[in-house]
Scaffold this active site. Structure first.
Site, PDB file in Angstrom:
ATOM      1  N   SER A 271       0.823  -1.211   0.000  1.00 52.92           N
ATOM      2  CA  SER A 271       0.000   0.000   0.000  1.00 52.92           C
ATOM      3  C   SER A 271       0.855   1.257   0.000  1.00 52.92           C
ATOM      4  CB  SER A 271      -0.937  -0.006   1.197  1.00 52.92           C
ATOM      5  OG  SER A 271      -0.223  -0.247   2.365  1.00 52.92           O
TER       6      SER A 271
ATOM      7  N   HIS B 289      -2.061  -2.667  -6.602  1.00 54.48           N
ATOM      8  CA  HIS B 289      -2.634  -2.257  -5.320  1.00 54.48           C
ATOM      9  C   HIS B 289      -4.154  -2.300  -5.359  1.00 54.48           C
ATOM     10  CE1 HIS B 289      -3.278   0.978  -2.069  1.00 54.48           C
ATOM     11  NE2 HIS B 289      -3.178  -0.201  -1.525  1.00 54.48           N
TER      12      HIS B 289
ATOM     13  N   GLU C 254      -4.551   0.189  -8.435  1.00 56.02           N
ATOM     14  CA  GLU C 254      -3.454   1.079  -8.830  1.00 56.02           C
ATOM     15  C   GLU C 254      -2.325   0.197  -9.360  1.00 56.02           C
ATOM     16  OE1 GLU C 254      -3.654   4.975  -5.901  1.00 56.02           O
ATOM     17  OE2 GLU C 254      -2.829   3.160  -5.055  1.00 56.02           O
TER      18      GLU C 254
ATOM     19  N   ASN D 196      -3.982   6.280  -1.122  1.00 57.96           N
ATOM     20  CA  ASN D 196      -3.627   6.295   0.303  1.00 57.96           C
ATOM     21  C   ASN D 196      -3.011   7.622   0.748  1.00 57.96           C
ATOM     22  OD1 ASN D 196      -4.660   3.821   0.857  1.00 57.96           O
ATOM     23  ND2 ASN D 196      -2.719   2.720   0.717  1.00 57.96           N
TER      24      ASN D 196
HETATM   25  N1  3HC Z   1     -16.582  -8.482   0.807  1.00 60.30           N
HETATM   26  C1  3HC Z   1     -17.085  -8.634  -0.436  1.00 60.30           C
HETATM   27  N2  3HC Z   1     -18.015  -7.823  -0.970  1.00 60.30           N
HETATM   28  C2  3HC Z   1     -18.494  -6.841  -0.192  1.00 60.30           C
HETATM   29  C3  3HC Z   1     -18.044  -6.633   1.121  1.00 60.30           C
HETATM   30  C4  3HC Z   1     -17.042  -7.511   1.619  1.00 60.30           C
HETATM   31  N3  3HC Z   1     -16.518  -7.373   2.842  1.00 60.30           N
HETATM   32  N4  3HC Z   1     -18.704  -5.583   1.645  1.00 60.30           N
HETATM   33  C5  3HC Z   1     -19.549  -5.145   0.692  1.00 60.30           C
HETATM   34  N5  3HC Z   1     -19.411  -5.891  -0.417  1.00 60.30           N
HETATM   35  C6  3HC Z   1     -20.143  -5.726  -1.679  1.00 60.30           C
HETATM   36  C7  3HC Z   1     -21.561  -6.196  -1.533  1.00 60.30           C
HETATM   37  O1  3HC Z   1     -21.664  -7.590  -1.825  1.00 60.30           O
HETATM   38  C8  3HC Z   1     -22.273  -5.339  -2.537  1.00 60.30           C
HETATM   39  O2  3HC Z   1     -22.123  -5.874  -3.841  1.00 60.30           O
HETATM   40  P1  3HC Z   1     -23.344  -5.853  -4.871  1.00 60.30           P
HETATM   41  O3  3HC Z   1     -23.684  -4.399  -5.055  1.00 60.30           O
HETATM   42  O4  3HC Z   1     -22.776  -6.505  -6.098  1.00 60.30           O
HETATM   43  O5  3HC Z   1     -24.423  -6.640  -4.209  1.00 60.30           O
HETATM   44  C9  3HC Z   1     -21.516  -4.020  -2.517  1.00 60.30           C
HETATM   45  O6  3HC Z   1     -20.232  -4.344  -1.983  1.00 60.30           O
HETATM   46  C10 3HC Z   1     -22.214  -2.993  -1.665  1.00 60.30           C
HETATM   47  O7  3HC Z   1     -22.343  -3.573  -0.387  1.00 60.30           O
HETATM   48  P2  3HC Z   1     -23.557  -3.273   0.629  1.00 60.30           P
HETATM   49  O8  3HC Z   1     -24.758  -2.824  -0.120  1.00 60.30           O
HETATM   50  O9  3HC Z   1     -23.668  -4.416   1.585  1.00 60.30           O
HETATM   51  O10 3HC Z   1     -22.961  -2.134   1.545  1.00 60.30           O
HETATM   52  P3  3HC Z   1     -22.653  -0.657   1.225  1.00 60.30           P
HETATM   53  O11 3HC Z   1     -23.456  -0.132   0.078  1.00 60.30           O
HETATM   54  O12 3HC Z   1     -22.761  -0.041   2.553  1.00 60.30           O
HETATM   55  O13 3HC Z   1     -21.137  -0.673   0.734  1.00 60.30           O
HETATM   56  C11 3HC Z   1     -18.794  -0.672   1.015  1.00 60.30           C
HETATM   57  C12 3HC Z   1     -20.123  -1.222   1.514  1.00 60.30           C
HETATM   58  C13 3HC Z   1     -18.559  -1.181  -0.422  1.00 60.30           C
HETATM   59  C14 3HC Z   1     -17.713  -1.194   1.940  1.00 60.30           C
HETATM   60  C15 3HC Z   1     -18.905   0.891   1.010  1.00 60.30           C
HETATM   61  O14 3HC Z   1     -19.244   1.344   2.298  1.00 60.30           O
HETATM   62  C16 3HC Z   1     -17.618   1.563   0.593  1.00 60.30           C
HETATM   63  O15 3HC Z   1     -17.333   1.704  -0.593  1.00 60.30           O
HETATM   64  N6  3HC Z   1     -16.840   2.012   1.584  1.00 60.30           N
HETATM   65  C17 3HC Z   1     -15.553   2.676   1.336  1.00 60.30           C
HETATM   66  C18 3HC Z   1     -14.511   1.637   1.121  1.00 60.30           C
HETATM   67  C19 3HC Z   1     -13.166   2.224   0.820  1.00 60.30           C
HETATM   68  O16 3HC Z   1     -12.970   3.430   0.750  1.00 60.30           O
HETATM   69  N7  3HC Z   1     -12.190   1.360   0.643  1.00 60.30           N
HETATM   70  C20 3HC Z   1     -10.824   1.756   0.411  1.00 60.30           C
HETATM   71  C21 3HC Z   1     -10.029   1.638   1.665  1.00 60.30           C
HETATM   72  S1  3HC Z   1      -8.319   2.046   1.408  1.00 60.30           S
HETATM   73  C22 3HC Z   1      -7.608   0.617   0.922  1.00 60.30           C
HETATM   74  O17 3HC Z   1      -8.195  -0.436   0.892  1.00 60.30           O
HETATM   75  C23 3HC Z   1      -6.152   0.694   0.533  1.00 60.30           C
HETATM   76  C24 3HC Z   1      -5.284  -0.086   1.484  1.00 60.30           C
HETATM   77  O18 3HC Z   1      -3.971  -0.029   1.004  1.00 60.30           O
HETATM   78  C25 3HC Z   1      -5.292   0.483   2.875  1.00 60.30           C
END
Ligand code: 3HC
Length: 282
Positions: free
Chosen positions: A117, A138, A150, A188
């Protein structure tokens, strides 16, 4: 490209395994402990069960997908892979040692990617005898849901390697974005300081955790607030990224907030330990 090796079965590793297997690739995964191998496979199965409930895949699809996934604690399981994706550790020395081992084991034409990351691809590549075939891939958490990958080219990564990985990323149904090697790349460098700032706002008593998250969800249209997102990413991961940004740039704007350090010292790492800024134990 038919067989992809994945090292690491944590949050990111398991998501990567699922996406690869769902896209038709054979996946050979390796973790150091058998419990980690089992946990990774169980996570994939659990996620596929959710897709069955939503009627997005059938039981037969799940069986096909799982038949493509093989795990072991023995690293030689990856020796015939066309590509290996490392999602195991965020420690540079450990990564270099692991990449040296992979370099010796893998076919000469195999590409070795890291899901790092924030760490330098060029430095990891320099530890191997195939610096042209080392690249950053990434992914974002949760991997099956997040569209971005990425693609990070180090100084020595060849254009051929980059093009192969761009094409693979599209086959996984993801959108690749080319980024130059830089601390935290694009996402990030913006996202984690925002989480750190949210923690500072909490520590200052400006608003409580729920208030901060609601403000950013409704005031900036973010799908989740910064503290809930910190809990999802893992506060240890957030701290490691802040440390990298701070050390590499030497700019105090990237200083990890003392409350972030305290949370990590208390092992309140977010969802994975059952408690962070919110309680997940129930
Ligand atoms: N595993 C697999 N799929 C998941 C999941 C999980 N843990 N959580 C949610 N999903 C999927 C669902 O199955 C759903 O898919 P579908 O639309 O095809 O049915 C979709 O995501 C939307 O899920 P929900 O309707 O249950 O829930 P939300 O609409 O509340 O979305 C979320 C959940 C996708 C986690 C949303 O809140 C989100 O986008 N959050 C921000 C996430 C983010 O910013 N991530 C980046 C973090 S930084 C990073 O990862 C980099 C690293 O280096 C630190």
């Amino acid at each position: 490209m038919k067989t992809v090796g994945v090292l690491g079965t944590g949050t990111m590793g398991a998501g990567i395994i699922q996406v690869l297997a769902q896209s038709g690739y054979n996946v050979v995964l390796r973790a150091r402990r058998q419990t980690s191998v089992d946990r990774g496979i169980a996570t994939v199965e659990k996620n596929l069960d959710k897709l069955i409930k939503k009627e997005k895949i059938t039981e037969a699809d799940k069986a096909d997908i799982m038949a493509r996934v093989h795990g072991s604690t023995d690293i030689t399981i990856i020796k015939d892979a066309d590509l290996v994706i490392e999602a195991a550790t965020e420690n540079m020395e450990a990564k270099k040692a692991l990449f040296q081992e992979l370099d010796e084991l893998c076919k000469p034409e195999a590409i070795i990617a890291t899901n790092t990351s924030a760490l330098s691809i060029t430095e990891i590549a320099a530890a191997t005898n195939r610096p042209d075939k080392i690249i950053g891939m990434h992914f974002f958490n949760p991997v099956p849901a997040m569209k971005l990958v990425e693609i990070v080219k180090g100084l020595t990564t060849s254009d051929e390697t980059r093009e192969t990985i761009l094409a693979l990323t599209e086959k996984l149904g993801k959108t690749p974005v080319d980024v130059a090697e830089a601390p935290g790349f694009v996402v990030n460098r913006i996202l984690i300081p925002m989480i750190n700032e949210g923690i500072g706002i909490l520590a200052d008593g400006v608003a409580d955790a729920k208030g901060i998250d609601t403000a950013m969800q409704l005031g900036a249209n973010h799908p989740m607030g910064p503290l809930a997102l910190g809990d999802l990413v893992g506060l240890d991961v957030c701290l490691a990224i802040m440390e990298t940004l701070y050390n590499e740039f030497g700019d105090t704007k990237y200083r990890p907030h003392p409350l972030l350090r305290k949370m990590v010292r208390a092992n309140k790492l977010g969802r994975k330990t059952g408690e962070g800024f919110y309680d997940y134990s129930k």
